[in-house]
Each structure stands twice: as structure tokens, then as C-alpha cells.
Enzyme design. Structure first.
Site, PDB file in Angstrom:
ATOM      1  N   LYS A 203       6.875   4.809   2.652  1.00 21.64           N
ATOM      2  CA  LYS A 203       6.820   5.438   4.295  1.00 21.64           C
ATOM      3  C   LYS A 203       6.678   3.374   5.080  1.00 21.64           C
ATOM      4  O   LYS A 203       5.993   2.727   5.692  1.00 21.64           O
ATOM      5  CB  LYS A 203       5.652   5.751   4.956  1.00 21.64           C
ATOM      6  N   CYS A 311       0.996 -10.388  12.381  1.00 22.64           N
ATOM      7  CA  CYS A 311      -0.306  -9.942  12.430  1.00 22.64           C
ATOM      8  C   CYS A 311      -1.259 -11.096  12.028  1.00 22.64           C
ATOM      9  O   CYS A 311      -2.233 -11.360  12.985  1.00 22.64           O
ATOM     10  CB  CYS A 311      -0.674  -9.134  11.209  1.00 22.64           C
ATOM     11  N   GLU A 408      -5.061  -8.081  21.018  1.00 19.43           N
ATOM     12  CA  GLU A 408      -4.065  -8.976  19.841  1.00 19.43           C
ATOM     13  C   GLU A 408      -2.426  -8.206  21.571  1.00 19.43           C
ATOM     14  O   GLU A 408      -2.655  -6.500  20.921  1.00 19.43           O
ATOM     15  CB  GLU A 408      -3.778  -8.253  18.750  1.00 19.43           C
TER      16      GLU A 408
HETATM   17  P1  NAP Z   1       1.089   1.557  13.657  1.00 16.22           P
HETATM   18  O1  NAP Z   1       1.123   1.769  14.439  1.00 16.22           O
HETATM   19  O2  NAP Z   1      -0.556   1.367  13.225  1.00 16.22           O
HETATM   20  O3  NAP Z   1       2.064   1.407  12.223  1.00 16.22           O
HETATM   21  C1  NAP Z   1       2.086   1.262  11.202  1.00 16.22           C
HETATM   22  C2  NAP Z   1       2.523   1.953   9.817  1.00 16.22           C
HETATM   23  O4  NAP Z   1       1.414   3.263  10.006  1.00 16.22           O
HETATM   24  C3  NAP Z   1       3.636   3.010  10.221  1.00 16.22           C
HETATM   25  O5  NAP Z   1       4.486   2.765   9.854  1.00 16.22           O
HETATM   26  C4  NAP Z   1       3.161   3.936  11.168  1.00 16.22           C
HETATM   27  O6  NAP Z   1       4.072   5.008  11.560  1.00 16.22           O
HETATM   28  C5  NAP Z   1       2.566   4.624   9.933  1.00 16.22           C
HETATM   29  N1  NAP Z   1       1.316   5.072  11.467  1.00 16.22           N
HETATM   30  C6  NAP Z   1       1.020   5.688  12.554  1.00 16.22           C
HETATM   31  N2  NAP Z   1       0.388   6.307  12.695  1.00 16.22           N
HETATM   32  C7  NAP Z   1      -0.256   6.702  11.384  1.00 16.22           C
HETATM   33  C8  NAP Z   1      -1.296   7.165  10.760  1.00 16.22           C
HETATM   34  N3  NAP Z   1      -2.232   8.279  12.038  1.00 16.22           N
HETATM   35  N4  NAP Z   1      -1.467   7.708   9.929  1.00 16.22           N
HETATM   36  C9  NAP Z   1      -0.782   7.458   8.774  1.00 16.22           C
HETATM   37  N5  NAP Z   1       0.126   6.187   8.459  1.00 16.22           N
HETATM   38  C10 NAP Z   1       0.498   5.646  10.468  1.00 16.22           C
HETATM   39  O7  NAP Z   1       1.248  -0.567  13.389  1.00 16.22           O
HETATM   40  P2  NAP Z   1       2.771  -1.134  14.173  1.00 16.22           P
HETATM   41  O8  NAP Z   1       3.134  -0.831  15.313  1.00 16.22           O
HETATM   42  O9  NAP Z   1       4.181  -0.295  13.258  1.00 16.22           O
HETATM   43  O10 NAP Z   1       1.895  -2.801  13.611  1.00 16.22           O
HETATM   44  C11 NAP Z   1       1.975  -3.736  14.150  1.00 16.22           C
HETATM   45  C12 NAP Z   1       0.228  -3.825  14.242  1.00 16.22           C
HETATM   46  O11 NAP Z   1       0.341  -4.086  12.635  1.00 16.22           O
HETATM   47  C13 NAP Z   1      -0.383  -5.117  14.602  1.00 16.22           C
HETATM   48  O12 NAP Z   1      -1.781  -4.590  14.677  1.00 16.22           O
HETATM   49  C14 NAP Z   1      -0.254  -5.590  13.916  1.00 16.22           C
HETATM   50  O13 NAP Z   1      -1.427  -6.908  13.175  1.00 16.22           O
HETATM   51  C15 NAP Z   1      -0.353  -5.453  11.785  1.00 16.22           C
HETATM   52  N6  NAP Z   1       0.047  -6.557  11.197  1.00 16.22           N
HETATM   53  C16 NAP Z   1      -0.974  -6.420   9.926  1.00 16.22           C
HETATM   54  C17 NAP Z   1      -0.726  -7.627   9.033  1.00 16.22           C
HETATM   55  C18 NAP Z   1      -1.359  -7.882   7.902  1.00 16.22           C
HETATM   56  O14 NAP Z   1      -1.091  -8.050   6.764  1.00 16.22           O
HETATM   57  N7  NAP Z   1      -2.557  -7.969   8.445  1.00 16.22           N
HETATM   58  C19 NAP Z   1       0.539  -7.501   8.658  1.00 16.22           C
HETATM   59  C20 NAP Z   1       1.707  -7.043   9.503  1.00 16.22           C
HETATM   60  C21 NAP Z   1       1.336  -6.709  10.844  1.00 16.22           C
HETATM   61  P3  NAP Z   1       5.314   4.789  12.531  1.00 16.22           P
HETATM   62  O15 NAP Z   1       5.505   3.219  13.350  1.00 16.22           O
HETATM   63  O16 NAP Z   1       7.237   4.922  11.727  1.00 16.22           O
HETATM   64  O17 NAP Z   1       4.989   5.616  14.151  1.00 16.22           O
END
Ligand code: NAP
Ligand code: MG
Length: 499
Positions: A203, A311, A408
Site C-alpha cells: 500500500k 526520516c 521530528e
Molecule cells: P504515517 O502517517 O505513519 O504513514 C505511513 C503509511 O502508513 C502510509 O501509507 C499511511 O497511509 C499508513 N497508515 C496510516 N495509519 C495506519 C494504520 N493505522 N495502520 C496501517 N497503516 C497506516 O507516516 P507519513 O506521515 O506518511 O510518513 C512520514 C514518517 O515516515 C516520518 O515519521 C518519517 O520519519 C517516516 N519515515 C521513516 C523512514 C525509515 O526508513 N525509517 C523512511 C521514510 C519515512 P496514508 O498516509 O495513506 O494515510
């Protein structure tokens, strides 16, 4: 290009010439015509495009002008169930039985097709997510292809990856990815899963589904057996349906720490394998003996690259007191010269913020930073009228306990702190709930080894920053998650070692 002399300042008998560094470049936009975006996308399940059972679609927009690019299916639980069933059938009947060298051929083919369609993928990535075309063209897309190439190579060599052990596939992998590196994250997840004989339900994030859907087209054209990779679009509820599906064997999640914790709670008590790649607050440390111009360039790359939507962004800068004035002046001069604007323009350094919601988060933190008493400095560049934009910003006089130094922000906002001794900076750098990455800038190799040994971060760069390669493992400590992706280590989460 024009560089005009602004003013001369006389200080300590030295005349410093200050230049207006707002260099003017003629626009050099990449053409949109090289990319085909359909007005509507369905779900990619069992090798074909299927309508969402709830009949719902949502818009994906271009964050640089807020215009709609396409509408994309919203997968509900029933759709996720269909995708998991397709992945299970493909796993049992085809994929796990296929000789590894045959599996490898498919993965190589996907890698080559990503390369062949690199230009189109880069344009779509920049349109859908807001990142500068220079990055999507020179980093995201080639690195995505490299991940497929790299893991294709491992498929028939698992006995060398795990000597004297037998590595069996796990089954169906549910993979959930964020919006900051949409195609790269998809490749990063799919390639090792396929190489180790698993099938996939992936997804992409709600705001950036288009390159994953293009990848689905590539996968379809590649002739990969139906059901081996399924791509379902939707928001958080679709992700949760994947996580909670009883027939998923392994969850690979990249995203926020908040959602990572929800996932961990949901799967507690099940025997699903899991890797979590979560948030970060990387410390970038400049010692007085570092080559300062190089270090400044590295800091700029570390935090302003991809609008700070990284990230492992170097969002905390620790600079040794003796050189702090000099470094801060250089950083201010340098952010003044960064070009903010049209992501499709090849000269652009900083594109659009990915979404309105993310822009609001960044603004909230800038306000908090000011209220906390830190001093803010932002570039004086003008911003486009429509879309989501943020000037490159830095804060000086930041306290270690400040929220902008602890939390963050995920935007182009740098918090600068100072230090005097090695022990002090180690203590401060490690004083964070996160531990994803860090950077050290010094002329002394011994200092690099001393620091990296004591810093609690999964990836530490020395005299460089934000360098990625499919052959090297990536992952965090503490609230930045667990498990490693990339390299040899990235195979382990997708296998069971059975003897
Ligand atoms: P997010 O809100 O956690 O979303 C990540 C993914 O999870 C999206 O596809 C999101 O769907 C989905 N999601 C949301 N709620 C969920 C749930 N309850 N159960 C399962 N999936 C769910 O993160 P983001 O805001 O998109 O991304 C930014 C974050 O990612 C930052 O904190 C960043 O540091 C982190 N990140 C970490 C890495 C690493 O390798 N450590 C790499 C890149 C990013 P939707 O967005 O479509 O609602
Ligand atoms: Mg979008």
C-alpha cells in the site's frame, strides 16, 4: 545567471565583499508530455486492474499547484482480502515452487523496465509528491532500479547469504510505505520479498500513489505471474486492514513512530514477522577541524534535500563552539542561494511540501521554535502563489530540551546547537528518543571511529550525508524502529531459517 555586488563590509581591517547570491537561471522545466497519467486508477490485484468494491476513489493532487492529477481507488477490507487471497494463491501455487534463478529473471526484468521508463517515473514522482526533478531523476528512480538489480542477484544465492542454514520464504508480505520516497520505498520493500520467494500486498501513501501504480503497470508488462505483487491504494484504514489480515505472514512498515506503535500493538500475540522503519532526528556534528565548506554543503544536503521530508534528515546540527559563528554565517549565506520553486524545473533545489497537512505541521514547529526563544532565520526567496511551500529555515540558540531539537519536524527546518567537548556532544546527540542516523565531520579518522562507536544511531555518515546504496543495511535504534532493510541484512526479515 547574474551575480551582483551588494555591499562591502569593513571589519578588523578586512574588507568582506558581500554578494547578492540570488543567481538567476533561465527556467529549465522538464516536459510533462513524457509522462502518461490516466484520469483514474483501479486496484492492481491478481495481475489485473480491479474496481474497488466500495466504488470509492480519492484525488491525488500536485502539491506544487494543488491541481488534481488523477483519482485513485480506495481499497476497503474486502479489497485487501482479495489482494491477500491472490498473493496466497500465487505463493502456494507458483512463486514458492519456482526455481530461484527463474524468480531472479523476473526481478532483473523489472529493474531494466524501471530504467527504461526512468524519465516518465521521475516526472510522475515530482508531479505527485513535489520533490525536485533533479532528485527524482538522479536519486529516487535510479536507486529504485538498483534495488531490483541488487536483490535479483541474491535470489539464487541465499545459501551464501546464510551459510550452513536453509532459508525458507515466509509467505505473504504486507508492505506499507510513506510519501517521501514513494517509488524507492516500493522497490526497497518489493525487491527483497520477491528475491526470497515471498508474495506481496503493498500500500502506497494516500498522497503519492502514482509511481507505485506505474510500477504495477511495469510489473504487469514484465509478465510476473499474477498475484505475486498486488498494489492496493487507500489511506490509513487500508493499511490497518493489511496489518490485521490473518493470512499475512510478515509486515514491513515505513512511516511514523506513532503508526509504528499502533502496528506493533495490533500484531502482538500473532506470529507475524515485522520490521518497522520509523521517524528520526539525526544529529549532524561538525568539529572545529572539519573542512568547513564541505561540512556546510553536507548539512545543507542533509536537511534541505527533499524539503526535509527524509526520516534520516540531519535536522539537528551540533557545531563546535570555536567555529560556530563561521559555520552559521556560511549556512545563512548558502540557504539564501537555494532555489525554491517548480519541482519540474531542473534548477530547483527545494520543491513543494508534500501536503497541506505537512505544511501545517512544519509551520506549527516554526512557531514553537520562536516561542521557545530560539532565533529564526529563513531565506528571503519568494514563493509561488499556489501550492504548499516553505522557505529553507534555520534556528540558532536552540536549547537541547527544545521541542524543535527533540521532535521530528519533517520539513526544511534546521535546529543548530553548539558544544565544546566530545563527551558533551555524544551525550547531547544520544539524548533523543530516536536513533536512525547521524553524521560526523572531522579531519581525524580516529575521532570518526571514536564517535561512531559511541553514537546510538543505525546509520552514521562520516564527512558526507544522505548517501544510500542497496548493498548497505538501513534501520534504526530506539523509537526509530527495528529490523534492517537493504544489503544482506535486508534478506533476513523475509526468510525463516529452518535449520
Ligand atoms: P504515517 O502517517 O505513519 O504513514 C505511513 C503509511 O502508513 C502510509 O501509507 C499511511 O497511509 C499508513 N497508515 C496510516 N495509519 C495506519 C494504520 N493505522 N495502520 C496501517 N497503516 C497506516 O507516516 P507519513 O506521515 O506518511 O510518513 C512520514 C514518517 O515516515 C516520518 O515519521 C518519517 O520519519 C517516516 N519515515 C521513516 C523512514 C525509515 O526508513 N525509517 C523512511 C521514510 C519515512 P496514508 O498516509 O495513506 O494515510
Ligand atoms: Mg499527490
Amino acid at each position: 545567471m547574474a551575480v551582483t555586488k551588494k555591499k562591502s563590509v569593513k571589519k578588523n581591517n578586512t574588507i568582506k565583499l558581500k554578494f547578492d547570491t540570488s543567481w538567476l537561471y533561465a527556467p529549465a522545466p522538464e516536459s510533462k508530455s513524457a509522462a502518461t497519467i490516466k484520469p483514474q486508477y483501479d486496484l492492481f490485484i491478481n495481475g489485473e486492474w480491479q474496481k474497488p468494491s466500495g466504488g470509492k476513489y480519492f484525488d491525488t493532487i500536485n502539491p506544487a499547484n494543488e491541481e488534481k492529477l488523477s483519482e485513485v481507488a480506495d481499497a476497503n477490507e474486502a479489497d485487501v482480502n482479495k489482494a491477500v487471497t491472490a498473493a496466497r494463491n500465487a505463493y502456494e501455487k507458483v512463486w514458492k515452487k519456482m526455481p530461484a534463478k527463474e524468480r531472479a529473471k523476473y526481478i532483473f526484468r523489472i529493474a531494466r523496465m524501471v530504467q527504461e521508463r526512468a524519465r516518465e517515473l521521475a516526472i510522475i514522482e515530482s508531479l505527485d509528491g513535489g520533490k525536485p526533478i533533479r532528485e527524482s531523476r538522479d536519486f529516487d528512480v535510479p536507486t529504485a532500479a538498483n534495488h531490483f538489480f541488487y536483490y535479483a542477484g541474491w535470489a539464487d544465492k541465499l545459501e551464501y547469504a546464510f551459510p550452513n542454514r536453509t532459508a525458507a520464504s515466509v509467505g505473504v508480505a504486507g508492505q506499507i510505505i510513506p510519501w517521501n520516497f514513494p517509488l524507492l520505498m516500493a522497490a526497497w520493500k518489493i525487491a527483497p520479498a520477491l528475491a526470497t520467494g515471498n508474495t506481496v500486498v503493498l500500500k502506497p501513501a494516500e498522497t503519492t500513489p502514482l509511481t507505485a501504480l506505474k510500477l504495477a503497470e511495469i510489473i504487469q508488462e514484465s509478465g510476473l505471474p499474477e498475484g505475486v505483487v498486488n498494489i492496493v491504494t487507500g489511506a490509513g484504514a487500508t493499511g490497518a486492514a493489511i496489518v490485521n489480515h490473518p493470512d499475512i505472514n510478515k509486515i514491513a512498515f515505513t512511516g511514523s513512530t506513532e503508526v509504528g506503535k499502533i502496528i506493533q500493538r495490533s500484531i502482538a500475540g500473532t506470529n507475524k514477522k515485522v520490521t518497522l522503519e520509523l521517524g528520526g532526528k539525526a544529529a549532524n556534528i561538525i568539529f572545529e577541524d572539519a573542512p568547513l565548506d564541505q561540512a556546510v554543503e553536507g548539512v545543507i544536503n542533509g536537511i534541505y534535500f527533499n524539503q526535509g521530508h527524509v526520516c534520516c534528515a540531519g535536522s539537528r546540527l551540533y557545531v563546535q563552539e570555536s567555529v560556530s559563528k563561521q559555520v552559521i554565517r556560511k549556512l545563512k549565506d548558502r540557504i539564501e542561494s537555494l532555489i525554491v520553486g517548480d519541482p519540474l524545473d531542473k534548477n530547483t533545489d527545494i520543491g513543494a511540501i508534500n501536503s497541506k497537512q505537512q505544511l501545517e505541521t512544519i509551520r506549527k514547529y516554526v512557531k514553537i521554535g520562536k516561542e521557545e526563544g530560539a532565533e529564526m532565520y529563513e531565506s528571503s526567496c519568494s514563493l509561488p502563489g499556489r501550492g504548499f511551500w516553505c522557505r529553507p529555515t534555520l534556528f540558532t540558540n536552540v536549547a537541547q530540551s527544545a521541542r524543535i531539537a527533540q521532535e521530528e519536524i519533517f520539513g526544511p527546518v534546521l535546529a543548530i546547537l553548539t558544544f565544546r567537548t566530545d563527551d558533551e556532544v555524544i551525550e547531547k546527540a544520544n539524548n533523543s528518543p530516536y536513533g536512525l542516523s547521524a553524521g560526523v565531520w572531522t579531519d581525524k579518522g580516529s575521532k570518526i571511529f571514536n564517535m561512531t562507536k559511541r553514537m546510538r544511531a543505525g546509520v552514521i555518515w562520516a564527512n558526507t550525508f544522505n548517501k544510500f546504496d542497496p548493498t548497505s543495511p538501513f534501520g534504526g535504534y530506539k523509537e526509530s524502529g527495528f529490523g534492517r532493510e537493504g544489503g544482506l541484512h535486508g534478506l533476513l526479515p523475509y526468510v525463516k531459517l529452518i535449520n
